[in-house]
Design a protein around this motif. Sequence first.
Motif: not given
Length: 101
Positions: A41, A44-45, A52-53, A55
Amino acid sequence: EMKGISDEMRGLVDGTFTIPMSGMAESFNLSAATAITLAHMSANSDRDGTRGPLRPGDLSQHERNCMRLKWLLNSLPQHRMGEALLRKKGLELPKEFRKYF
């Protein structure tokens, strides 16, 4: 870990996924699966939260500083030693800080 999640918990999930494995292992334990998932995660952020997932958190700077101080104090061999050392230097932790312990 051996039995998996309960039917009640399974009914509350938003979705499921699998983590591909190779070799002789039948499954990852919970800590390994969590680490792999969070690393994926995170990779990919991006930092500004537009992709991405993951925050950025919603903690204030004060709350982040309190959490960092908590971590530092808890890293000492004797947890209460940190507070004693601060008091010896004339520093007292504010009462609101207690909620972070």
